[in-house]
Write a protein that holds these residues in place. Sequence first.
Motif, mmCIF file in Angstrom:
data_model
loop_
_atom_site.group_PDB
_atom_site.id
_atom_site.type_symbol
_atom_site.label_atom_id
_atom_site.label_comp_id
_atom_site.label_asym_id
_atom_site.label_seq_id
_atom_site.Cartn_x
_atom_site.Cartn_y
_atom_site.Cartn_z
ATOM 1 N N VAL A 237 1.863 -1.427 16.244
ATOM 2 C CA VAL A 237 1.314 -1.091 14.937
ATOM 3 C C VAL A 237 0.155 -2.022 14.620
ATOM 4 O O VAL A 237 0.158 -3.186 15.026
ATOM 5 C CB VAL A 237 2.375 -1.145 13.814
ATOM 6 C CG1 VAL A 237 3.437 -0.089 14.014
ATOM 7 C CG2 VAL A 237 3.008 -2.512 13.732
ATOM 8 N N SER A 238 -0.832 -1.505 13.921
ATOM 9 C CA SER A 238 -2.000 -2.324 13.623
ATOM 10 C C SER A 238 -1.692 -3.328 12.518
ATOM 11 O O SER A 238 -0.969 -3.026 11.573
ATOM 12 C CB SER A 238 -3.191 -1.446 13.244
ATOM 13 O OG SER A 238 -2.900 -0.708 12.083
ATOM 14 N N GLN A 239 -2.251 -4.507 12.665
ATOM 15 C CA GLN A 239 -2.123 -5.540 11.644
ATOM 16 C C GLN A 239 -3.139 -5.271 10.549
ATOM 17 O O GLN A 239 -4.240 -4.801 10.815
ATOM 18 C CB GLN A 239 -2.385 -6.929 12.247
ATOM 19 C CG GLN A 239 -1.378 -7.343 13.269
ATOM 20 C CD GLN A 239 -0.045 -7.754 12.645
ATOM 21 O OE1 GLN A 239 0.264 -7.462 11.489
ATOM 22 N NE2 GLN A 239 0.760 -8.419 13.420
ATOM 23 N N GLY A 240 -2.774 -5.548 9.332
ATOM 24 C CA GLY A 240 -3.703 -5.357 8.224
ATOM 25 C C GLY A 240 -4.730 -6.474 8.160
ATOM 26 O O GLY A 240 -4.477 -7.598 8.578
ATOM 27 N N THR A 241 -5.872 -6.145 7.634
ATOM 28 C CA THR A 241 -6.938 -7.125 7.417
ATOM 29 C C THR A 241 -7.153 -7.274 5.915
ATOM 30 O O THR A 241 -6.589 -6.516 5.113
ATOM 31 C CB THR A 241 -8.256 -6.662 8.067
ATOM 32 O OG1 THR A 241 -8.694 -5.470 7.386
ATOM 33 C CG2 THR A 241 -8.090 -6.379 9.552
ATOM 34 N N ALA A 242 -7.988 -8.211 5.540
ATOM 35 C CA ALA A 242 -8.324 -8.381 4.122
ATOM 36 C C ALA A 242 -8.976 -7.117 3.570
ATOM 37 O O ALA A 242 -8.726 -6.722 2.426
ATOM 38 C CB ALA A 242 -9.238 -9.588 3.939
ATOM 39 N N ASP A 243 -9.777 -6.435 4.392
ATOM 40 C CA ASP A 243 -10.412 -5.189 3.941
ATOM 41 C C ASP A 243 -9.374 -4.082 3.739
ATOM 42 O O ASP A 243 -9.503 -3.259 2.818
ATOM 43 C CB ASP A 243 -11.483 -4.737 4.935
ATOM 44 C CG ASP A 243 -12.708 -5.645 4.910
ATOM 45 O OD1 ASP A 243 -12.952 -6.288 3.873
ATOM 46 O OD2 ASP A 243 -13.414 -5.702 5.938
ATOM 47 N N ALA B 197 -6.202 -0.955 -0.266
ATOM 48 C CA ALA B 197 -4.899 -0.615 -0.851
ATOM 49 C C ALA B 197 -4.831 -0.994 -2.324
ATOM 50 O O ALA B 197 -4.325 -0.228 -3.158
ATOM 51 C CB ALA B 197 -3.778 -1.305 -0.067
ATOM 52 N N VAL B 198 -5.353 -2.161 -2.667
ATOM 53 C CA VAL B 198 -5.355 -2.597 -4.066
ATOM 54 C C VAL B 198 -6.244 -1.682 -4.902
ATOM 55 O O VAL B 198 -5.868 -1.273 -6.009
ATOM 56 C CB VAL B 198 -5.795 -4.073 -4.180
ATOM 57 C CG1 VAL B 198 -6.044 -4.469 -5.636
ATOM 58 C CG2 VAL B 198 -4.746 -4.984 -3.553
ATOM 59 N N ALA B 199 -7.414 -1.312 -4.384
ATOM 60 C CA ALA B 199 -8.306 -0.405 -5.116
ATOM 61 C C ALA B 199 -7.637 0.946 -5.338
ATOM 62 O O ALA B 199 -7.726 1.517 -6.437
ATOM 63 C CB ALA B 199 -9.619 -0.237 -4.355
ATOM 64 N N ALA B 200 -6.930 1.452 -4.321
ATOM 65 C CA ALA B 200 -6.239 2.736 -4.465
ATOM 66 C C ALA B 200 -5.108 2.627 -5.484
ATOM 67 O O ALA B 200 -4.884 3.546 -6.283
ATOM 68 C CB ALA B 200 -5.700 3.191 -3.109
ATOM 69 N N ALA B 201 -4.400 1.504 -5.483
ATOM 70 C CA ALA B 201 -3.310 1.309 -6.447
ATOM 71 C C ALA B 201 -3.846 1.227 -7.875
ATOM 72 O O ALA B 201 -3.271 1.812 -8.800
ATOM 73 C CB ALA B 201 -2.521 0.047 -6.092
ATOM 74 N N LEU B 202 -4.947 0.517 -8.052
ATOM 75 C CA LEU B 202 -5.544 0.430 -9.389
ATOM 76 C C LEU B 202 -6.013 1.792 -9.879
ATOM 77 O O LEU B 202 -5.850 2.127 -11.052
ATOM 78 C CB LEU B 202 -6.712 -0.562 -9.379
ATOM 79 C CG LEU B 202 -6.326 -2.030 -9.269
ATOM 80 C CD1 LEU B 202 -7.555 -2.912 -9.075
ATOM 81 C CD2 LEU B 202 -5.530 -2.472 -10.493
#
Length: 89
Positions: free
Chosen positions: A63-69, A74-79
Amino acid sequence: MKVTTTATTNAPTVRRGTGGSPLLTADALPPSGHFIAGEFRAGLGSETQTIVDPCSEATICEVSQGTADDVDAAVAAALEAKNAWGRTL
């Protein structure tokens, strides 16, 4: 007077299987990637994490590791979704 007590526990015992079928196969997993804004997306980075079946020690998938981007997306989509989700019951 000597008092002797015996302790008992309900803790499960875990033992490694010997042969047999794996606990989980790659076909049984959901799509890989990061779930952002209602869809699975590939990670932006190149690093991966190996997922191993603890019973057989066989590799199930990578599985791919997440990056800061990825986190920023994800935060932008949640907001963006928070007001609509806040009105659901």
